[in-house]
Scaffold this motif. Structure first.
Motif, PDB file in Angstrom:
ATOM      1  N   SER A  22       5.545 -10.463   1.601  1.00 21.15           N
ATOM      2  CA  SER A  22       4.456  -9.845   2.339  1.00 21.15           C
ATOM      3  C   SER A  22       5.002  -8.852   3.372  1.00 21.15           C
ATOM      4  CB  SER A  22       3.631 -10.924   3.030  1.00 21.15           C
ATOM      5  OG  SER A  22       2.686 -10.343   3.879  1.00 21.15           O
ATOM      6  N   ASN A  25       6.295  -5.744   1.608  1.00 22.58           N
ATOM      7  CA  ASN A  25       5.174  -4.881   1.202  1.00 22.58           C
ATOM      8  C   ASN A  25       4.641  -4.101   2.403  1.00 22.58           C
ATOM      9  OD1 ASN A  25       5.286  -5.643  -1.479  1.00 22.58           O
ATOM     10  ND2 ASN A  25       3.741  -7.241  -1.257  1.00 22.58           N
ATOM     11  N   LYS A  26       4.538  -4.770   3.534  1.00 21.69           N
ATOM     12  CA  LYS A  26       4.044  -4.107   4.748  1.00 21.69           C
ATOM     13  C   LYS A  26       5.017  -3.009   5.191  1.00 21.69           C
ATOM     14  CE  LYS A  26       1.085  -3.663   8.041  1.00 21.69           C
ATOM     15  NZ  LYS A  26      -0.240  -3.121   7.751  1.00 21.69           N
ATOM     16  N   GLU A  29       4.482  -0.057   2.958  1.00 20.12           N
ATOM     17  CA  GLU A  29       3.246   0.638   3.321  1.00 20.12           C
ATOM     18  C   GLU A  29       3.446   1.485   4.577  1.00 20.12           C
ATOM     19  OE1 GLU A  29      -0.031  -2.063   3.804  1.00 20.12           O
ATOM     20  OE2 GLU A  29       0.376  -3.040   1.885  1.00 20.12           O
ATOM     21  N   LEU A  30       4.093   0.898   5.567  1.00 15.72           N
ATOM     22  CA  LEU A  30       4.327   1.617   6.821  1.00 15.72           C
ATOM     23  C   LEU A  30       5.254   2.809   6.620  1.00 15.72           C
ATOM     24  CD1 LEU A  30       4.594  -1.379   9.309  1.00 15.72           C
ATOM     25  CD2 LEU A  30       2.727   0.286   9.128  1.00 15.72           C
TER      26      LEU A  30
END
Length: 146
Positions: A22, A25-26, A29-30
């Motif tokens: 998780s 993935n963050k 994305e960032l």
């Protein structure tokens, strides 16, 4: 467990820690968002520079300068950023594609004659003032330049 770090054993096994996927993935994305924001900043700067060129070229207001760029982009089917880049490059290298040049000329004509109250009047010639006399004094050492 592998080599201790500051006396604490470090896990380097293949099994991810809970929530690690998780977090990865963050992070992804960032990073994508950061890349997009950096590109937007560069794009904005290029567009602002091109607006300045158009304003100077056509004697327009800033809103008219942006409208000219947008019109050129729409009439040539070339992205606004790419049109802006070509106009900024044109200032430096003197080269502008015939397609953009024609669209720019037409958009400038349209902007200059875009209805009552929107055309920018030609500024009058400056009258001699005390300020210009003062500059002459400092430039050649004589008051009034005579």
């Amino acid at each position: 467990m592998d080599k201790p770090l500051n006396g604490t054993p470090v896990r380097t096994g293949v099994h991810p820690a809970p929530g690690r996927e998780s977090l990865l993935n963050k992070i992804t994305e960032l990073q994508t968002e950061i890349d997009q924001l950096q590109e937007a900043i560069v794009s904005h700067a290029v567009i602002d520079h091109a607006i300045g060129v158009v304003i100077g070229l056509g004697g327009l207001r800033s809103d008219q300068g942006f409208q000219v760029l947008r019109d050129v982009s729409q009439h040539t089917n070339i992205k606004l950023r790419q049109v802006s880049e070509q106009i900024v490059d044109w200032v430096h290298d003197g080269q502008l594609s015939a397609e953009i040049r024609a669209a720019l000329e037409q958009a400038l004509i349209t902007a200059r004659s875009s209805g009552p109250g929107t055309a920018v009047p030609t500024p009058p010639s400056p009258e001699p003032t005390e300020t210009t006399d003062m500059r002459r004094t400092s430039e050649d050492g004589r008051r009034g330049g005579a």
